[in-house]
Design an enzyme around this catalytic site. Structure first.
Site, short mmCIF file in Angstrom:
data_model
loop_
_atom_site.label_atom_id
_atom_site.label_comp_id
_atom_site.label_asym_id
_atom_site.label_seq_id
_atom_site.Cartn_x
_atom_site.Cartn_y
_atom_site.Cartn_z
N CYS A 1 57.51 44.20 70.68
CA CYS A 1 56.55 44.07 71.77
C CYS A 1 57.25 44.30 73.11
O CYS A 1 58.44 44.06 73.26
CB CYS A 1 55.93 42.68 71.73
N ASP B 1 56.91 42.53 75.59
CA ASP B 1 57.10 41.21 76.20
C ASP B 1 58.54 41.05 76.69
O ASP B 1 59.50 41.32 75.95
CB ASP B 1 56.77 40.13 75.15
N ARG C 1 60.31 38.62 77.06
CA ARG C 1 61.12 37.58 76.42
C ARG C 1 61.68 38.01 75.07
O ARG C 1 62.48 37.30 74.47
CB ARG C 1 60.26 36.32 76.24
N HIS D 1 55.87 38.62 67.57
CA HIS D 1 56.39 37.36 68.13
C HIS D 1 55.24 36.41 68.46
O HIS D 1 54.10 36.85 68.67
CB HIS D 1 57.22 37.63 69.39
N CYS E 1 52.10 36.03 71.74
CA CYS E 1 51.99 37.45 72.09
C CYS E 1 50.70 37.68 72.88
O CYS E 1 49.60 37.43 72.38
CB CYS E 1 52.00 38.31 70.84
ZN LIG Z 1 53.74 40.50 72.61
#
Ligand SMILES: [Zn+2]
Length: 199
Positions: free
Chosen positions: A39, A41, A43, A98, A101
């Protein structure tokens, strides 16, 4: 210019700390052992999840670690897969979802297709995962189940790419489905036999 200055210093420091490796990679080219599909993302950092060094991992990241089916015509994704499998000949592909999400959460949100047409279309590649989710699941348990079902769905999509199917037939490629819990650092893997995720 703070962004550039920080990046310039960081790039130099990273090079100095691994100069012999970087020099060799620059000279000999890359030969990563994994294509990591994760992803976007901020993090979820592939090199941290994998404990990897420069040259180890070929990466594709997008909202909710999606692999559109091969016939969907999403060339940005297909090109990464083909480059990794046909040219770099990676022996492993990881699809890593994850928890928490945003892309998966957005399945339950009411999106405005005029204001965010791309997200609306993109989520169509995840939506079939909802069919696997028991209707009585709610909250965190439901979110985890959708994240896991999405990883299984994207692994199925991955097999629709002719180069992936061929590499699997020839036994030179292994697919992996993982879920990363960024709140604890735990990593769960999909058991091929059962489809369940185990740590
Ligand atoms: Zn995500």
């Amino acid at each position: 210019m703070a962004l550039y200055e920080n990046a310039r210093r960081a790039a130099q420091a990273a090079f100095v700390s691994e100069w012999s490796l970087m020099e060799r990679l620059a000279r000999e080219g890359q030969s990563p052992s994994v294509l990591f599909i994760g992803c976007s993302d901020s993090r979820v950092m592939p090199s941290r999840v994998l404990g990897a060094r420069p040259g180890d991992v070929f990466v594709m990241r997008n909202v909710a670690n999606v692999v559109p089916p091969a016939d969907a015509g999403e060339s940005a994704v297909g090109a990464v897969i083909e480059y990794a499998v046909v040219h770099l000949k990676v022996p492993h592909i990881v699809v890593c979802g994850h928890l928490d999400c945003g892309g998966v959460h957005a399945l339950d949100a009411s999106l405005d297709p005029h204001r965010e047409p791309h997200i609306t279309r993109w989520l169509a590649y995840i939506r079939p995962a909802l069919q696997e989710i028991p209707p009585d699941l709610t909250g965190e348990a439901r979110h985890r189940a959708v994240v896991e079902a999405n990883v299984r769905l994207q692994l199925r999509h991955l097999r629709t790419y002719p180069c992936v199917a061929q590499a699997l037939r020839e036994g030179r490629l292994t697919l992996h489905g993982w879920v990363y819990d960024l709140g604890t650092g735990s990593l769960w893997r999909c058991d091929e036999e059962t489809g369940h995720f185990v740590e």
